[in-house]
Every structure is written in structure tokens, then in C-alpha cells.
Enzyme design. Structure first.
Site, PDB file in Angstrom:
ATOM      1  N   GLU A  19       0.846  -1.196   0.000  1.00 53.76           N
ATOM      2  CA  GLU A  19       0.000   0.000   0.000  1.00 53.76           C
ATOM      3  C   GLU A  19       0.881   1.244   0.000  1.00 53.76           C
ATOM      4  O   GLU A  19       1.899   1.282   0.666  1.00 53.76           O
ATOM      5  CB  GLU A  19      -0.859  -0.030   1.283  1.00 53.76           C
ATOM      6  CG  GLU A  19      -1.689   1.203   1.509  1.00 53.76           C
ATOM      7  CD  GLU A  19      -2.334   1.220   2.883  1.00 53.76           C
ATOM      8  OE1 GLU A  19      -3.235   0.405   3.146  1.00 53.76           O
ATOM      9  OE2 GLU A  19      -1.941   2.082   3.698  1.00 53.76           O
ATOM     10  N   HIS A  95      -8.384   3.125  -2.562  1.00 58.23           N
ATOM     11  CA  HIS A  95      -9.242   3.059  -1.386  1.00 58.23           C
ATOM     12  C   HIS A  95     -10.313   4.130  -1.568  1.00 58.23           C
ATOM     13  O   HIS A  95      -9.987   5.265  -1.927  1.00 58.23           O
ATOM     14  CB  HIS A  95      -8.430   3.321  -0.120  1.00 58.23           C
ATOM     15  CG  HIS A  95      -7.437   2.235   0.169  1.00 58.23           C
ATOM     16  ND1 HIS A  95      -6.723   2.170   1.334  1.00 58.23           N
ATOM     17  CD2 HIS A  95      -7.061   1.151  -0.575  1.00 58.23           C
ATOM     18  CE1 HIS A  95      -5.934   1.095   1.302  1.00 58.23           C
ATOM     19  NE2 HIS A  95      -6.115   0.470   0.145  1.00 58.23           N
ATOM     20  N   ARG A 125     -15.109   3.051   5.406  1.00 57.08           N
ATOM     21  CA  ARG A 125     -15.850   4.194   5.920  1.00 57.08           C
ATOM     22  C   ARG A 125     -14.947   5.414   6.025  1.00 57.08           C
ATOM     23  O   ARG A 125     -15.355   6.538   5.751  1.00 57.08           O
ATOM     24  CB  ARG A 125     -16.415   3.867   7.310  1.00 57.08           C
ATOM     25  CG  ARG A 125     -17.346   4.946   7.833  1.00 57.08           C
ATOM     26  CD  ARG A 125     -17.569   4.835   9.311  1.00 57.08           C
ATOM     27  NE  ARG A 125     -16.351   5.123  10.065  1.00 57.08           N
ATOM     28  CZ  ARG A 125     -16.267   5.080  11.377  1.00 57.08           C
ATOM     29  NH1 ARG A 125     -17.335   4.734  12.092  1.00 57.08           N
ATOM     30  NH2 ARG A 125     -15.129   5.357  11.991  1.00 57.08           N
ATOM     31  N   ASP A 127     -12.045   7.524   8.672  1.00 54.29           N
ATOM     32  CA  ASP A 127     -12.097   7.969  10.070  1.00 54.29           C
ATOM     33  C   ASP A 127     -12.736   9.342  10.172  1.00 54.29           C
ATOM     34  O   ASP A 127     -13.051   9.972   9.169  1.00 54.29           O
ATOM     35  CB  ASP A 127     -10.678   7.999  10.653  1.00 54.29           C
ATOM     36  CG  ASP A 127     -10.212   6.596  11.019  1.00 54.29           C
ATOM     37  OD1 ASP A 127     -11.045   5.809  11.508  1.00 54.29           O
ATOM     38  OD2 ASP A 127      -9.034   6.298  10.803  1.00 54.29           O
ATOM     39  N   ALA A 145     -19.244   1.536   5.815  1.00 53.57           N
ATOM     40  CA  ALA A 145     -18.696   0.938   4.592  1.00 53.57           C
ATOM     41  C   ALA A 145     -19.743   0.082   3.877  1.00 53.57           C
ATOM     42  O   ALA A 145     -19.757   0.016   2.648  1.00 53.57           O
ATOM     43  CB  ALA A 145     -17.462   0.100   4.938  1.00 53.57           C
ATOM     44  N   LYS A 200     -20.914  -7.186   5.692  1.00 52.64           N
ATOM     45  CA  LYS A 200     -20.258  -6.565   4.525  1.00 52.64           C
ATOM     46  C   LYS A 200     -19.934  -7.627   3.469  1.00 52.64           C
ATOM     47  O   LYS A 200     -20.059  -7.380   2.277  1.00 52.64           O
ATOM     48  CB  LYS A 200     -18.978  -5.824   4.962  1.00 52.64           C
ATOM     49  CG  LYS A 200     -19.250  -4.587   5.811  1.00 52.64           C
ATOM     50  CD  LYS A 200     -18.044  -3.656   5.920  1.00 52.64           C
ATOM     51  CE  LYS A 200     -17.007  -4.135   6.880  1.00 52.64           C
ATOM     52  NZ  LYS A 200     -15.913  -3.153   7.094  1.00 52.64           N
ATOM     53  N   GLN A 211      -6.108  -4.972   9.234  1.00 51.05           N
ATOM     54  CA  GLN A 211      -5.288  -3.954   9.894  1.00 51.05           C
ATOM     55  C   GLN A 211      -3.945  -4.596  10.241  1.00 51.05           C
ATOM     56  O   GLN A 211      -3.868  -5.827  10.392  1.00 51.05           O
ATOM     57  CB  GLN A 211      -6.010  -3.487  11.181  1.00 51.05           C
ATOM     58  CG  GLN A 211      -5.332  -2.395  11.942  1.00 51.05           C
ATOM     59  CD  GLN A 211      -5.109  -1.162  11.087  1.00 51.05           C
ATOM     60  OE1 GLN A 211      -4.134  -1.121  10.305  1.00 51.05           O
ATOM     61  NE2 GLN A 211      -5.972  -0.172  11.201  1.00 51.05           N
ATOM     62  N   LYS A 306       7.427   4.632   2.041  1.00 52.05           N
ATOM     63  CA  LYS A 306       8.880   4.365   2.112  1.00 52.05           C
ATOM     64  C   LYS A 306       9.085   2.865   1.979  1.00 52.05           C
ATOM     65  O   LYS A 306       8.634   2.094   2.825  1.00 52.05           O
ATOM     66  CB  LYS A 306       9.439   4.858   3.444  1.00 52.05           C
ATOM     67  CG  LYS A 306       9.394   6.364   3.536  1.00 52.05           C
ATOM     68  CD  LYS A 306      10.105   6.860   4.778  1.00 52.05           C
ATOM     69  CE  LYS A 306       9.985   8.364   4.861  1.00 52.05           C
ATOM     70  NZ  LYS A 306       9.576   8.853   6.147  1.00 52.05           N
TER      71      LYS A 306
HETATM   72  P1  FAD Z   1     -17.130   0.169   8.917  1.00 50.42           P
HETATM   73  O1  FAD Z   1     -17.192  -1.165   8.324  1.00 50.42           O
HETATM   74  O2  FAD Z   1     -18.217   1.122   8.614  1.00 50.42           O
HETATM   75  O3  FAD Z   1     -17.012  -0.046  10.501  1.00 50.42           O
HETATM   76  C1  FAD Z   1     -16.784   1.055  11.379  1.00 50.42           C
HETATM   77  C2  FAD Z   1     -17.314   0.715  12.778  1.00 50.42           C
HETATM   78  O4  FAD Z   1     -18.735   0.608  12.753  1.00 50.42           O
HETATM   79  C3  FAD Z   1     -16.825  -0.631  13.325  1.00 50.42           C
HETATM   80  O5  FAD Z   1     -16.700  -0.497  14.710  1.00 50.42           O
HETATM   81  C4  FAD Z   1     -17.930  -1.605  12.968  1.00 50.42           C
HETATM   82  O6  FAD Z   1     -18.009  -2.682  13.872  1.00 50.42           O
HETATM   83  C5  FAD Z   1     -19.161  -0.723  13.036  1.00 50.42           C
HETATM   84  N1  FAD Z   1     -20.147  -1.020  12.006  1.00 50.42           N
HETATM   85  C6  FAD Z   1     -19.934  -1.522  10.759  1.00 50.42           C
HETATM   86  N2  FAD Z   1     -21.098  -1.587  10.075  1.00 50.42           N
HETATM   87  C7  FAD Z   1     -22.051  -1.099  10.893  1.00 50.42           C
HETATM   88  C8  FAD Z   1     -23.445  -0.902  10.760  1.00 50.42           C
HETATM   89  N3  FAD Z   1     -24.089  -1.233   9.632  1.00 50.42           N
HETATM   90  N4  FAD Z   1     -24.126  -0.356  11.806  1.00 50.42           N
HETATM   91  C9  FAD Z   1     -23.486  -0.023  12.957  1.00 50.42           C
HETATM   92  N5  FAD Z   1     -22.164  -0.209  13.143  1.00 50.42           N
HETATM   93  C10 FAD Z   1     -21.466  -0.734  12.139  1.00 50.42           C
HETATM   94  N6  FAD Z   1      -8.918   5.144   6.193  1.00 50.42           N
HETATM   95  C11 FAD Z   1      -8.839   6.156   5.308  1.00 50.42           C
HETATM   96  O7  FAD Z   1      -9.317   7.250   5.617  1.00 50.42           O
HETATM   97  N7  FAD Z   1      -8.252   6.005   4.093  1.00 50.42           N
HETATM   98  C12 FAD Z   1      -7.724   4.817   3.694  1.00 50.42           C
HETATM   99  O8  FAD Z   1      -7.200   4.708   2.587  1.00 50.42           O
HETATM  100  C13 FAD Z   1      -7.783   3.717   4.599  1.00 50.42           C
HETATM  101  N8  FAD Z   1      -7.302   2.486   4.258  1.00 50.42           N
HETATM  102  C14 FAD Z   1      -7.434   1.437   5.124  1.00 50.42           C
HETATM  103  C15 FAD Z   1      -6.981   0.159   4.728  1.00 50.42           C
HETATM  104  C16 FAD Z   1      -7.095  -0.911   5.609  1.00 50.42           C
HETATM  105  C17 FAD Z   1      -6.619  -2.286   5.150  1.00 50.42           C
HETATM  106  C18 FAD Z   1      -7.634  -0.735   6.901  1.00 50.42           C
HETATM  107  C19 FAD Z   1      -7.716  -1.892   7.874  1.00 50.42           C
HETATM  108  C20 FAD Z   1      -8.090   0.513   7.292  1.00 50.42           C
HETATM  109  C21 FAD Z   1      -8.006   1.612   6.413  1.00 50.42           C
HETATM  110  N9  FAD Z   1      -8.479   2.882   6.772  1.00 50.42           N
HETATM  111  C22 FAD Z   1      -8.402   3.932   5.870  1.00 50.42           C
HETATM  112  C23 FAD Z   1      -9.037   3.129   8.090  1.00 50.42           C
HETATM  113  C24 FAD Z   1     -10.580   2.940   8.139  1.00 50.42           C
HETATM  114  O9  FAD Z   1     -11.206   3.850   7.287  1.00 50.42           O
HETATM  115  C25 FAD Z   1     -11.005   3.152   9.583  1.00 50.42           C
HETATM  116  O10 FAD Z   1     -10.533   2.099  10.399  1.00 50.42           O
HETATM  117  C26 FAD Z   1     -12.487   3.412   9.826  1.00 50.42           C
HETATM  118  O11 FAD Z   1     -12.625   3.875  11.177  1.00 50.42           O
HETATM  119  C27 FAD Z   1     -13.375   2.196   9.690  1.00 50.42           C
HETATM  120  O12 FAD Z   1     -13.508   1.819   8.398  1.00 50.42           O
HETATM  121  P2  FAD Z   1     -14.345   0.493   8.008  1.00 50.42           P
HETATM  122  O13 FAD Z   1     -14.401   0.448   6.549  1.00 50.42           O
HETATM  123  O14 FAD Z   1     -13.807  -0.676   8.741  1.00 50.42           O
HETATM  124  O15 FAD Z   1     -15.770   0.928   8.589  1.00 50.42           O
END
Ligand code: FAD
Length: 318
Positions: A19, A95, A125, A127, A145, A200, A211, A306
Site C-alpha cells: 500500500e 481506497h 468508511r 475515520d 462501509a 459486509k 489492519q 517508504k
Molecule cells: P465500517 O465497516 O463502517 O465499521 C466502522 C465501525 O462501525 C466498526 O466499529 C464496525 O463494527 C461498526 N459497524 C460496521 N457496520 C455497521 C453498521 N451497519 N451499523 C453499525 N455499526 C457498524 N482510512 C482512510 O481514511 N483512508 C484509507 O485509505 C484507509 N485504508 C485502510 C486500509 C485498511 C486495510 C484498513 C484496515 C483501514 C483503512 N483505513 C483507511 C481506516 C478505516 O477507514 C477506519 O478504520 C475506519 O474507522 C473504519 O472503516 P471500516 O471500513 O472498517 O468501517
């Protein structure tokens, strides 16, 4: 080609991928190419490019008031993906995040990607904005997401937001998602997080990227629990080599993960940064060897732009 097709075509083998983060606004794309070049010999079938949402910066005006400005410090994800595919002939995985976008803006970005020949998306989703405590969706945007996955699946069927379109060519995206062996930080417990992960997958996600983790046992338990819960898509482990002492505090704070005490002590015992890099590389090589023996489909490295340490690790493995 889709990520899932790469994994299928190489079943029984562990692939290498990584990545990258877009450079800061104003910087050259050369930094991206410089990071990719040393890693190409390990034949990554796909390269991920992160997306960075807007931030608020405050500027002091002459009248003494603070003016809030919205800025995206690392734009360029879509352009970088196109440049990677054009220059290296490997697949790029942009992403795509919900935060900061309306559904319409997301649809338009996905149309751009489709026209560029990008067939993969990691649906996230995102942050909260740095200065805000919690994630707030856009008024016309997605809150999780899974809503983005629904939109992607709809577009793959040719269903766009405007259902009166005369013509609507289906897109062809392979959808990846994030998974958290040590649980997502907002989740009340791992089971709750995994139930949403399962939703999902049922909605159309075809693979999971985890992660970062530093203790393989957490990954093994995560995979086993997923399988017991009937989550059967490939789960790609995400790995990050430690390269500075600061990582001991920064990584747990930002990514909500634990570092094993053995690793912490090894880093703390180093005399200089070069030794720390070596400890981080050795740790990641050991982790990778064990994961390969377990039969992971791919090792995915978080380079953060890096590639030096990742290059050393890959050279020992591939
Ligand atoms: P979600 O799946 O929406 O989950 C978020 C939280 O809500 C979790 O606690 C989950 O249990 C809960 N949840 C899920 N679905 C629901 C629902 N339907 N109702 C209620 N609660 C729910 N961030 C960036 O900004 N840019 C990036 O490029 C990026 N790349 C990443 C790549 C990887 C491999 C990983 C692991 C993370 C990355 N992140 C990135 C971080 C990520 O966006 C954050 O961790 C974010 O807080 C959660 O994203 P998610 O897609 O897991 O969210």
C-alpha cells in the site's frame, strides 16, 4: 484484473502486495515511482493507494479572528492509480472512503475509475476528520462501509442513483474491505465487529485486508473465528515493519493495536535507528514466514510511502 482473480490464479502460492499513500499536495508523483521501483522485482499483482479525507486548518487573520479552511493534504488517489497501471502494468486498488463524500460524488469518482480501467476498490468508511471526535457522515453520504458496498454492487448491476438514465453500463468492481484482528476501536467487542464484517461480505465484499498486527496468533484466531462464522472470503494479512522508536507509541495510538513485549524490548535495546530498522525487518520476516507456512494468499505491506524496509523483507521471502 480483479484482486480476487489474482488470488484464484495463484492458489497455493503467497503473493506480495503493498500500500502507498499519495504524496503531500504540491509534491511530485516521482516519490510514488521511487517507492514502487525497488519493489517491482517481487512482482506485486496489485498495489493499493490510500485515500485521505479533508482536514480543517485554522489561519490567524489580521483582525485577530481564526479562519477555518478545508484542505485535502494528500489528494491524487485516482490519478496515482491510473499512473501505476499505465507505467507498471499492474492493477491498482484505490481506497474509497465514505467520509466527506455525498453518494453522487462517490458515484462520479467510481465512474472515473471505471473509465480508467480500474477494476478494484477497497471500500472503507474512513475515520473522523482529525479535529472532530467522531465520524460524521455527509448529509447525502454513507455512514458505514456497507452502504458504499451496496452502492458498488448496484453500479456493478448497472443501477445508478438516477434510475431514469436512458443507458447505464454496469461497472465491474471487485470489492475489498478492511478487517481488524484486534477489533475496530469503536466496536464494543470483537463479536459485534465480526457480525458487521460478515454483513459486509454478505453484501458483496469479496476479500478482506487486515489492519496491521505484530502477533500472528491474533491473525490466526481472527481467521478461525471468521471461518466459524461462515465468512469464507480470502483474508489478506496486513504487515508493517517498525522503522523508528516512535512507532512503539504512534502505531498503537493511531491503529489501536498491541505490540508484543519482545518486540518492544528489542526496539528499546537498539543503539541507533539502523538497528531498529533491522529489528523491524527481522520481526516482519519471521511473521511473514509463519504466515506463508499457514497458507495466506498474499502478504500486504503498509509502506507508508517508504519502501526500503519492505524491500529487505520481500528479498528474504520472494
Ligand atoms: P465500517 O465497516 O463502517 O465499521 C466502522 C465501525 O462501525 C466498526 O466499529 C464496525 O463494527 C461498526 N459497524 C460496521 N457496520 C455497521 C453498521 N451497519 N451499523 C453499525 N455499526 C457498524 N482510512 C482512510 O481514511 N483512508 C484509507 O485509505 C484507509 N485504508 C485502510 C486500509 C485498511 C486495510 C484498513 C484496515 C483501514 C483503512 N483505513 C483507511 C481506516 C478505516 O477507514 C477506519 O478504520 C475506519 O474507522 C473504519 O472503516 P471500516 O471500513 O472498517 O468501517
Amino acid at each position: 484484473m480483479k484482486v480476487i482473480e489474482h488470488l484464484e490464479a495463484n492458489k497455493g502460492k503467497t503473493l506480495f502486495s503493498f500500500e502507498l499513500i499519495p504524496p503531500l499536495k504540491g509534491e511530485s508523483i516521482k516519490s510514488i515511482f521511487d517507492a514502487i521501483d525497488p519493489l517491482m522485482e517481487f512482482k506485486p499483482p496489485f498495489i493499493d493507494v490510500t485515500y485521505h479525507r479533508e482536514e480543517y486548518v485554522y489561519k490567524l487573520r489580521e483582525n485577530g479572528f481564526l479562519e477555518r479552511k478545508v484542505t485535502r493534504k494528500r489528494p491524487g488517489t485516482v490519478g496515482i492509480c491510473a499512473a501505476i497501471m499505465n507505467r507498471y502494468h499492474v492493477d491498482a486498488v484505490p481506497h474509497i472512503i465514505c467520509g466527506g463524500f455525498t453518494k453522487e460524488e462517490t458515484e462520479n469518482a467510481l465512474i472515473d475509475l471505471h473509465f480508467l480501467g480500474v477494476e478494484n476498490v477497497l471500500a472503507l468508511r474512513g475515520d473522523a476528520v482529525k479535529s472532530e471526535g467522531a465520524f460524521v457522515p455527509e448529509k447525502e453520504g454513507h455512514s458505514h462501509a456497507i452502504n458504499l458496498i451496496h452502492q458498488l454492487v448496484d453500479m456493478n448491476k448497472g443501477n445508478f442513483l438516477d434510475d431514469e438514465l436512458a443507458v447505464s453500463e454496469p461497472t465491474n468492481f471487485c470489492i475489498g474491505i478492511a478487517g481488524y484482528p484486534e477489533k475496530h476501536f469503536e466496536s464494543p467487542n470483537l463479536l459485534s465487529d465480526l457480525r458487521y464484517l460478515k454483513q459486509k461480505v454478505e453484501a458483496g465484499a469479496e476479500y478482506i485486508v487486515t489492519q496491521m498486527f505484530f502477533d500472528n496468533q491474533k491473525y490466526f484466531e481472527f481467521v478461525e473465528t471468521c471461518r466459524k462464522m461462515d465468512i469464507h472470503v480470502p483474508i489478506i494479512p496486513g504487515l508493517k515493519p517498525i522503522t523508528t522508536k516512535n512507532h512503539l507509541n504512534i502505531l498503537p495510538r493511531i491503529f489501536h493495536i498491541d505490540l508484543p513485549q519482545d518486540l518492544v524490548e528489542a526496539v528499546e535495546g537498539c543503539k541507533n535507528n539502523q538497528d531498529i530498522v533491522q529489528v523491524g525487518v527481522d520481526w516482519a520476516i519471521q511473521q511473514s514466514k509463519e504466515l506463508m507456512a499457514y497458507g495466506v494468499p498474499c502478504l500486504h505491506f503498509y509502506t507508508m510511502g517508504k519502501s526500503g524496509a519492505t524491500q529487505k523483507i520481500a528479498a528474504a521471502l520472494f
